[in-house]
Write a protein that holds these residues in place. Structure first.
Motif, short mmCIF file in Angstrom:
data_model
loop_
_atom_site.label_atom_id
_atom_site.label_comp_id
_atom_site.label_asym_id
_atom_site.label_seq_id
_atom_site.Cartn_x
_atom_site.Cartn_y
_atom_site.Cartn_z
N ILE A 1 0.87 -1.17 0.00
CA ILE A 1 0.00 0.00 0.00
C ILE A 1 0.91 1.22 0.00
CG2 ILE A 1 -1.65 1.37 1.31
CD1 ILE A 1 -3.03 -1.03 0.23
N ILE A 2 0.73 2.10 -0.97
CA ILE A 2 1.50 3.34 -0.97
C ILE A 2 0.55 4.52 -0.78
CG2 ILE A 2 3.29 2.35 -2.43
CD1 ILE A 2 2.26 4.08 -4.73
N ASN A 3 1.05 5.57 -0.17
CA ASN A 3 0.24 6.76 0.10
C ASN A 3 0.42 7.78 -1.01
OD1 ASN A 3 -0.77 5.87 2.65
ND2 ASN A 3 1.24 6.33 3.54
N PHE A 4 -0.70 8.39 -1.39
CA PHE A 4 -0.69 9.38 -2.46
C PHE A 4 -1.76 10.43 -2.14
CE2 PHE A 4 -2.78 10.20 -6.78
CZ PHE A 4 -2.02 11.32 -7.05
N ALA A 5 -1.32 11.62 -1.78
CA ALA A 5 -2.23 12.75 -1.51
C ALA A 5 -3.34 12.35 -0.54
CB ALA A 5 -2.83 13.26 -2.83
N ASP A 6 -2.93 11.83 0.61
CA ASP A 6 -3.86 11.41 1.66
C ASP A 6 -4.75 10.23 1.26
OD1 ASP A 6 -2.92 13.41 3.39
OD2 ASP A 6 -4.31 14.87 2.55
N GLN A 7 -4.38 9.56 0.20
CA GLN A 7 -5.11 8.38 -0.25
C GLN A 7 -4.14 7.20 -0.36
OE1 GLN A 7 -6.62 10.43 -3.78
NE2 GLN A 7 -8.69 10.07 -3.04
N GLN A 8 -4.69 6.01 -0.44
CA GLN A 8 -3.86 4.81 -0.49
C GLN A 8 -4.09 4.05 -1.79
OE1 GLN A 8 -4.93 2.81 3.24
NE2 GLN A 8 -3.02 3.56 4.13
N ILE A 9 -3.00 3.55 -2.34
CA ILE A 9 -3.04 2.78 -3.58
C ILE A 9 -2.53 1.37 -3.30
CG2 ILE A 9 -2.26 2.63 -5.98
CD1 ILE A 9 -1.46 5.63 -5.68
N TYR A 10 -3.33 0.39 -3.66
CA TYR A 10 -2.93 -1.02 -3.49
C TYR A 10 -2.21 -1.49 -4.73
CZ TYR A 10 -3.36 -6.11 -3.28
OH TYR A 10 -3.11 -7.46 -3.29
N ILE A 11 -1.02 -2.11 -4.52
CA ILE A 11 -0.18 -2.58 -5.62
C ILE A 11 0.23 -4.03 -5.37
CG2 ILE A 11 1.90 -2.15 -6.99
CD1 ILE A 11 1.99 0.65 -5.88
N LYS A 12 0.31 -4.79 -6.42
CA LYS A 12 0.79 -6.17 -6.33
C LYS A 12 1.85 -6.38 -7.42
CE LYS A 12 -1.13 -10.81 -5.55
NZ LYS A 12 -2.41 -11.58 -5.46
N ARG A 13 2.96 -7.01 -7.06
CA ARG A 13 4.04 -7.24 -8.01
C ARG A 13 4.41 -8.72 -8.03
NH1 ARG A 13 9.24 -3.37 -9.07
NH2 ARG A 13 10.25 -4.63 -10.67
N TRP A 14 4.45 -9.28 -9.23
CA TRP A 14 4.88 -10.66 -9.44
C TRP A 14 6.32 -10.59 -9.97
CZ3 TRP A 14 0.18 -8.63 -10.17
CH2 TRP A 14 -0.93 -9.31 -9.66
N SER A 15 7.27 -11.04 -9.18
CA SER A 15 8.68 -10.88 -9.51
C SER A 15 9.30 -12.21 -9.90
CB SER A 15 9.43 -10.28 -8.32
OG SER A 15 10.79 -10.12 -8.63
N VAL A 16 9.99 -12.21 -11.03
CA VAL A 16 10.63 -13.44 -11.52
C VAL A 16 12.06 -13.56 -11.02
CG1 VAL A 16 9.17 -13.59 -13.57
CG2 VAL A 16 11.31 -12.30 -13.68
N GLY A 17 12.49 -12.64 -10.18
CA GLY A 17 13.84 -12.70 -9.64
C GLY A 17 14.69 -11.57 -10.16
N VAL A 18 16.01 -11.73 -10.06
CA VAL A 18 16.92 -10.69 -10.52
C VAL A 18 16.77 -10.55 -12.03
CG1 VAL A 18 19.32 -9.95 -10.69
CG2 VAL A 18 18.53 -11.18 -8.65
N ASN A 19 16.29 -9.39 -12.45
CA ASN A 19 15.94 -9.20 -13.85
C ASN A 19 16.12 -7.73 -14.21
OD1 ASN A 19 14.71 -9.05 -16.38
ND2 ASN A 19 13.17 -10.59 -15.87
N GLN A 20 16.90 -7.47 -15.25
CA GLN A 20 17.14 -6.10 -15.67
C GLN A 20 16.15 -5.62 -16.73
OE1 GLN A 20 19.46 -4.23 -14.09
NE2 GLN A 20 19.70 -6.05 -12.80
N GLN A 21 15.24 -6.48 -17.15
CA GLN A 21 14.28 -6.09 -18.18
C GLN A 21 13.18 -5.21 -17.60
OE1 GLN A 21 13.29 -10.10 -19.75
NE2 GLN A 21 14.05 -9.33 -21.68
N ALA A 22 12.65 -4.35 -18.43
CA ALA A 22 11.58 -3.46 -17.99
C ALA A 22 10.34 -4.27 -17.62
CB ALA A 22 11.24 -2.47 -19.11
#
Length: 257
Positions: free
Chosen positions: A7-28
């Protein structure tokens, strides 16, 4: 595969984020933008499969008003073009992304296209699925039908599993915004002209909310190279109805990016 929820805060509001990570990866990484009734969880298994197929991290977030993010009082009529410089920008800054790919479904596809034009130095490629570029009669007819058939306790209860007590607002925000007389001339033609990166446009031949003129507009207007894929026997949810085919199309499209 590591899965991180934040959860990140943005202008007194909260944004829910989920990240699926494949490991050490330099690709965008690939950033996903959901549709009008969507959320991170309504992408279901697609983000994880997309990460596994492409071997890139995948990031999805709930727009303000949706899912586990903060409620929103009203959906601005410029919400499609505004997303690039509001919540999406906060996600870029949070992860300090110098480069990204962006994919959106339905109205999220329009947002993805706008983001590609707003961040030409950072966006390596854009993928749209069932994206709208303007308001068509078939769009309005489909949404009007949904407004009547979805506005019941059973459907709102299903939406509530993903949006909690924001479920009714989510339905109303979609139908009332698109059916508003002041929204009838909405389009993103100027924004599409700003796209210079490669673009993959995926659209179901039987999409109930758009004619094939919508995906063709990306081909006609975008400044960059655009690949158009019309899927047979497919409606408005290609990533669910034709999941394997869509994953393969994306993999082949971005493998050299």
């Amino acid at each position: 595969m590591n899965i991180l929820e934040q959860i990140i805060n943005f202008a007194d509001q909260q944004i829910y984020i989920k990240r699926w990570s494949v490991g050490v990866n330099q690709q965008a990484p690939i950033i996903l933008l959901h549709e009008s009734l969507g959320s991170v969880e309504l992408w279901k298994a697609f983000p994880e499969k997309l990460a596994a197929t492409t071997q890139r991290d995948v990031i999805a977030y709930d727009r303000l008003g949706f899912g586990k993010s903060s409620p929103l009082a009203q959906l601005n009529l410029n919400f499609v073009t505004d997303e690039a410089s509001s919540t999406f920008q906060q996600v870029l800054q949070h992860f300090q992304l110098e480069q990204f790919l962006v994919m959106g479904h339905s109205v999220g596809g329009g947002m993805a296209a706008v983001c590609a034009g707003v961040y030409p130095e950072q966006c390596r490629a854009v993928i749209t699925a069932s994206a709208q570029t303007e308001v068509e009669d078939v769009t309005l007819a489909g949404i009007l039908k949904a407004k009547h058939s979805f506005n019941n306790e059973k459907f709102i209860g299903r939406l509530a599993k993903f949006h909690g007590d924001k479920a009714q607002w989510v339905l109303n925000a979609w139908t009332d915004t698109w059916l508003s007389p002041t929204f009838v001339d909405w389009n993103i033609n100027d924004q599409i002209r700003q796209i210079h990166c490669p673009m993959l446009v995926i659209h179901g031949e039987q999409d109930e909310y758009a004619t094939l003129a919508q995906p063709q507009r990306f081909v006609d207007l975008a400044a960059g190279e655009t690949e158009l894929q019309i899927l047979k026997d497919c409606g408005h949810f290609p990533h669910q109805e034709k999941e394997t085919e869509v994953l393969n199309l994306i993999h082949n499209f971005i493998k050299d990016i």
